[in-house]
Design a protein around this motif. Structure first.
Motif, PDB file in Angstrom:
ATOM      1  N   ASP A   4       0.861  -1.177   0.000  1.00 21.92           N
ATOM      2  CA  ASP A   4       0.000   0.000   0.000  1.00 21.92           C
ATOM      3  C   ASP A   4       0.894   1.223   0.000  1.00 21.92           C
ATOM      4  O   ASP A   4       1.867   1.294   0.762  1.00 21.92           O
ATOM      5  N   ALA A   5       0.616   2.193  -0.866  1.00 24.81           N
ATOM      6  CA  ALA A   5       1.425   3.403  -0.967  1.00 24.81           C
ATOM      7  C   ALA A   5       0.503   4.619  -0.982  1.00 24.81           C
ATOM      8  O   ALA A   5      -0.290   4.791  -1.913  1.00 24.81           O
ATOM      9  N   CYS A   6       0.617   5.452   0.051  1.00 24.31           N
ATOM     10  CA  CYS A   6      -0.202   6.668   0.179  1.00 24.31           C
ATOM     11  C   CYS A   6       0.679   7.891  -0.076  1.00 24.31           C
ATOM     12  O   CYS A   6       1.757   8.029   0.521  1.00 24.31           O
ATOM     13  N   LEU A   7       0.206   8.781  -0.928  1.00 26.00           N
ATOM     14  CA  LEU A   7       0.995   9.949  -1.310  1.00 26.00           C
ATOM     15  C   LEU A   7       1.249  10.864  -0.119  1.00 26.00           C
ATOM     16  O   LEU A   7       0.336  11.190   0.643  1.00 26.00           O
ATOM     17  N   ARG A   8       2.502  11.275   0.021  1.00 25.96           N
ATOM     18  CA  ARG A   8       2.867  12.304   0.990  1.00 25.96           C
ATOM     19  C   ARG A   8       3.052  13.651   0.303  1.00 25.96           C
ATOM     20  O   ARG A   8       2.602  14.683   0.789  1.00 25.96           O
ATOM     21  N   GLN A   9       3.751  13.651  -0.866  1.00 22.61           N
ATOM     22  CA  GLN A   9       4.020  14.909  -1.546  1.00 22.61           C
ATOM     23  C   GLN A   9       4.371  14.636  -3.001  1.00 22.61           C
ATOM     24  O   GLN A   9       5.044  13.657  -3.320  1.00 22.61           O
ATOM     25  N   ALA A  10       3.904  15.526  -3.885  1.00 23.63           N
ATOM     26  CA  ALA A  10       4.312  15.511  -5.288  1.00 23.63           C
ATOM     27  C   ALA A  10       5.455  16.513  -5.469  1.00 23.63           C
ATOM     28  O   ALA A  10       5.485  17.568  -4.818  1.00 23.63           O
ATOM     29  N   TRP A  11       6.384  16.200  -6.387  1.00 25.94           N
ATOM     30  CA  TRP A  11       7.571  17.037  -6.601  1.00 25.94           C
ATOM     31  C   TRP A  11       7.827  17.214  -8.088  1.00 25.94           C
ATOM     32  O   TRP A  11       7.599  16.308  -8.885  1.00 25.94           O
ATOM     33  N   ARG A  12       8.314  18.405  -8.449  1.00 29.94           N
ATOM     34  CA  ARG A  12       8.912  18.659  -9.753  1.00 29.94           C
ATOM     35  C   ARG A  12      10.381  19.006  -9.531  1.00 29.94           C
ATOM     36  O   ARG A  12      10.769  19.448  -8.455  1.00 29.94           O
ATOM     37  N   THR A  13      11.204  18.791 -10.549  1.00 26.23           N
ATOM     38  CA  THR A  13      12.621  19.104 -10.422  1.00 26.23           C
ATOM     39  C   THR A  13      12.988  20.286 -11.310  1.00 26.23           C
ATOM     40  O   THR A  13      12.486  20.417 -12.430  1.00 26.23           O
ATOM     41  N   GLU A  14      13.890  21.120 -10.794  1.00 24.86           N
ATOM     42  CA  GLU A  14      14.438  22.212 -11.587  1.00 24.86           C
ATOM     43  C   GLU A  14      15.566  21.693 -12.469  1.00 24.86           C
ATOM     44  O   GLU A  14      15.932  20.516 -12.395  1.00 24.86           O
ATOM     45  N   GLU A  64       0.037  18.947  -7.378  1.00 26.95           N
ATOM     46  CA  GLU A  64      -0.453  18.310  -8.590  1.00 26.95           C
ATOM     47  C   GLU A  64      -1.021  16.939  -8.232  1.00 26.95           C
ATOM     48  O   GLU A  64      -0.556  16.297  -7.289  1.00 26.95           O
ATOM     49  N   PRO A  65      -2.023  16.491  -8.983  1.00 24.78           N
ATOM     50  CA  PRO A  65      -2.668  15.211  -8.632  1.00 24.78           C
ATOM     51  C   PRO A  65      -1.754  14.021  -8.900  1.00 24.78           C
ATOM     52  O   PRO A  65      -1.292  13.808 -10.020  1.00 24.78           O
ATOM     53  N   VAL A  66      -1.484  13.272  -7.859  1.00 26.45           N
ATOM     54  CA  VAL A  66      -0.765  11.998  -7.940  1.00 26.45           C
ATOM     55  C   VAL A  66      -1.542  11.002  -7.093  1.00 26.45           C
ATOM     56  O   VAL A  66      -1.839  11.273  -5.927  1.00 26.45           O
ATOM     57  N   SER A  67      -1.877   9.864  -7.651  1.00 22.60           N
ATOM     58  CA  SER A  67      -2.766   8.920  -6.986  1.00 22.60           C
ATOM     59  C   SER A  67      -2.020   8.004  -6.021  1.00 22.60           C
ATOM     60  O   SER A  67      -0.875   7.612  -6.265  1.00 22.60           O
ATOM     61  N   ASP A  68      -2.702   7.672  -4.930  1.00 17.16           N
ATOM     62  CA  ASP A  68      -2.256   6.553  -4.111  1.00 17.16           C
ATOM     63  C   ASP A  68      -2.371   5.274  -4.950  1.00 17.16           C
ATOM     64  O   ASP A  68      -3.076   5.242  -5.968  1.00 17.16           O
ATOM     65  N   PHE A  69      -1.705   4.223  -4.533  1.00 20.00           N
ATOM     66  CA  PHE A  69      -1.889   2.948  -5.225  1.00 20.00           C
ATOM     67  C   PHE A  69      -1.599   1.801  -4.265  1.00 20.00           C
ATOM     68  O   PHE A  69      -1.003   1.968  -3.197  1.00 20.00           O
ATOM     69  N   SER A  70      -2.045   0.625  -4.664  1.00 17.84           N
ATOM     70  CA  SER A  70      -1.826  -0.587  -3.878  1.00 17.84           C
ATOM     71  C   SER A  70      -1.822  -1.771  -4.837  1.00 17.84           C
ATOM     72  O   SER A  70      -2.304  -1.679  -5.969  1.00 17.84           O
ATOM     73  N   LEU A  71      -1.288  -2.877  -4.383  1.00 12.35           N
ATOM     74  CA  LEU A  71      -1.238  -4.068  -5.224  1.00 12.35           C
ATOM     75  C   LEU A  71      -1.127  -5.310  -4.362  1.00 12.35           C
ATOM     76  O   LEU A  71      -0.772  -5.252  -3.180  1.00 12.35           O
ATOM     77  N   ARG A  72      -1.429  -6.432  -4.980  1.00  9.27           N
ATOM     78  CA  ARG A  72      -1.238  -7.735  -4.348  1.00  9.27           C
ATOM     79  C   ARG A  72      -0.839  -8.746  -5.412  1.00  9.27           C
ATOM     80  O   ARG A  72      -1.172  -8.585  -6.600  1.00  9.27           O
ATOM     81  N   ASN A  73      -0.112  -9.780  -4.974  1.00  8.31           N
ATOM     82  CA  ASN A  73       0.441 -10.747  -5.911  1.00  8.31           C
ATOM     83  C   ASN A  73       0.489 -12.121  -5.241  1.00  8.31           C
ATOM     84  O   ASN A  73       0.714 -12.228  -4.032  1.00  8.31           O
ATOM     85  N   LEU A  74       0.278 -13.158  -6.035  1.00  4.59           N
ATOM     86  CA  LEU A  74       0.303 -14.521  -5.512  1.00  4.59           C
ATOM     87  C   LEU A  74       1.039 -15.436  -6.483  1.00  4.59           C
ATOM     88  O   LEU A  74       0.862 -15.351  -7.696  1.00  4.59           O
TER      89      LEU A  74
END
Length: 395
Positions: A305-315, A325-335
């Motif tokens: 499970d990965a919950c967004l803390r901060q979005a970043w751009r680089t100079e 800027e919108p960046v989505s949380d995401f999660s996954l499972r595998n077997l």
């Protein structure tokens, strides 16, 4: 692919009293990709005295692809010095050109790299009889890593302790302290990223079989990521193995991790730092049934499970700048699950029966890792049964 590939290799070696010289030439033709890869390597191993061991490697590649030709080269120097009384020193220099490519036949984790380190080690073997350790070896290392364009990637101090225990077990501990540097790959060709100082540590312990049990475990700590509010992450693994008898054992592996500042690229020069949590459960059976049969069962289920803390751009110089800027949380499972049975019909002749089942699910929203792990056992994206007969004929 339908037209296949061709692999060719030539190896020549000449041995002398205190040194040897070798040459290796490889060629891979891949008509489907319109690609012809040729690599030439020269290796030299030299022991000028009993205390010195010096190894050098020179390598060059030529890639012909789609009417174009790319050439580059690399070199390594590895020198070990045994000073006596348990003391040793090691020097390593590496250079890999930006376009060096050997992965058609060999493997190179990345080109475009210059690396140097100096390591000093001391091994102790005269430990008291009341000590739990039969020997211990300390190693201290300083290293520098740049890319081939002069960009400083990392400066590191590393301390390691390798221990052999009198009970037959092993211990290993390592601490890495990294200076501020750059990551030239995380943005996938869309620039560089400045990274702040960071550190990580690792410890593992193995205990050989005592009675019916064999044990292994490790723990890791790290502080990385971006920004000022970086927290310490951790990972833990424990693997007990139970021996029903010498031919039959079962094991489980439990693994948990937390990475408070996990950096994940999104697009162009946009990346996100995520509060990542992961769980993994493995289990297995190893059973040697007499002298001609064996049964192996393996299970692996993982969830993240990965919950967004901060979005970043680089100079342009790689400095990260927080953005809204919108960046989505995401999660996954595998077997993954497999049962493999082997029966030896005769020497070099075997019958294999393999059953496999697996699945993977990615969500563009966050969901706690524990629930994901439980749901992983219901995945069934693929299911296969394979029977293979390998039989040796004599003509």
């Amino acid at each position: 692919d339908a037209v296949g590939r061709s692999f060719r290799a030539l190896r020549l070696v000449r041995d002398y009293e205190r040194q040897n010289v070798g040459v290796m030439l490889t060629q891979v033709e891949h008509p489907w990709l319109d690609r012809d890869a040729m690599v030439l390597g020269v290796d030299h191993n030299w022991r000028p005295t009993d205390k010195w061991n010096i190894q050098t490697r020179l390598i060059g590649s030529q890639i012909d692809e789609h009417g174009g030709t790319t050439r580059d080269s690399g070199a390594t120097l590895w020198a070990d010095y045994n000073a006596g009384n348990g003391w040793r020193s090691q020097w390593i220099l590496m250079h890999f050109g930006d376009s060096l490519e050997i992965n058609d036949f060999g493997y190179l984790s990345r080109p475009n790299l210059n690396y140097a380190h100096w390591q000093v080690s001391r091994r102790f073997t005269d430990l008291g009889e009341d000590s739990a350790y039969a020997s211990r070896e300390w190693r201290w290392r300083v290293s520098a890593t740049d890319n081939d364009h002069g960009l400083p990637l990392q400066r590191q101090f590393r301390a390691m302790l390798q221990s052999q225990r009198r009970d037959g077990g092993n211990e290993y501990a390592q601490v890495n302290i990294n200076s501020a540097g750059h990551d030239d790959r995380i943005l996938r060709g869309h620039g560089i990223l400045r990274t702040p100082p960071n550190w990580n540590a690792f410890y593992e312990r193995s205990r050989p079989r005592k009675g019916d049990w064999e044990l292994y475990g490790n723990i890791g700590l790290q502080r990385g990521g971006l920004g000022e509010d970086r927290e310490v992450g951790y990972n833990l693994q424990f693997r007990p193995t139970y021996f029903i008898n010498d031919a039959f054992n079962v094991f489980v592996v439990a693994y948990v991790e937390s990475t408070p500042q996990w950096m994940v690229w999104q697009q162009d020069n946009l990346l996100g730092t995520f509060d990542q949590r992961g769980l993994e459960f493995d289990a297995g059976v190893n059973w040697t049934i007499g002298s001609r049969q064996e049964l192996r069962v393996k299970l692996q289920a993982l969830a993240m499970d990965a919950c967004l803390r901060q979005a970043w751009r680089t100079e342009a110089d790689g400095t990260p700048v927080p953005v809204d800027e919108p960046v989505s949380d995401f999660s996954l499972r595998n077997l993954g699950f497999q049962v493999r049975y082997r029966y030896e019909l005769a020497p070099l002749s075997d019958l294999y029966v393999v059953y496999g089942r697996g699945g993977y699910l990615y969500n563009d929203f966050g969901r706690d890792a524990a629930s994901q792990l439980l749901d992983a056992f219901s995945l069934r994206d693929s299911e296969q049964l394979l029977v293979k007969l390998s039989y040796r004929f004599e003509l």
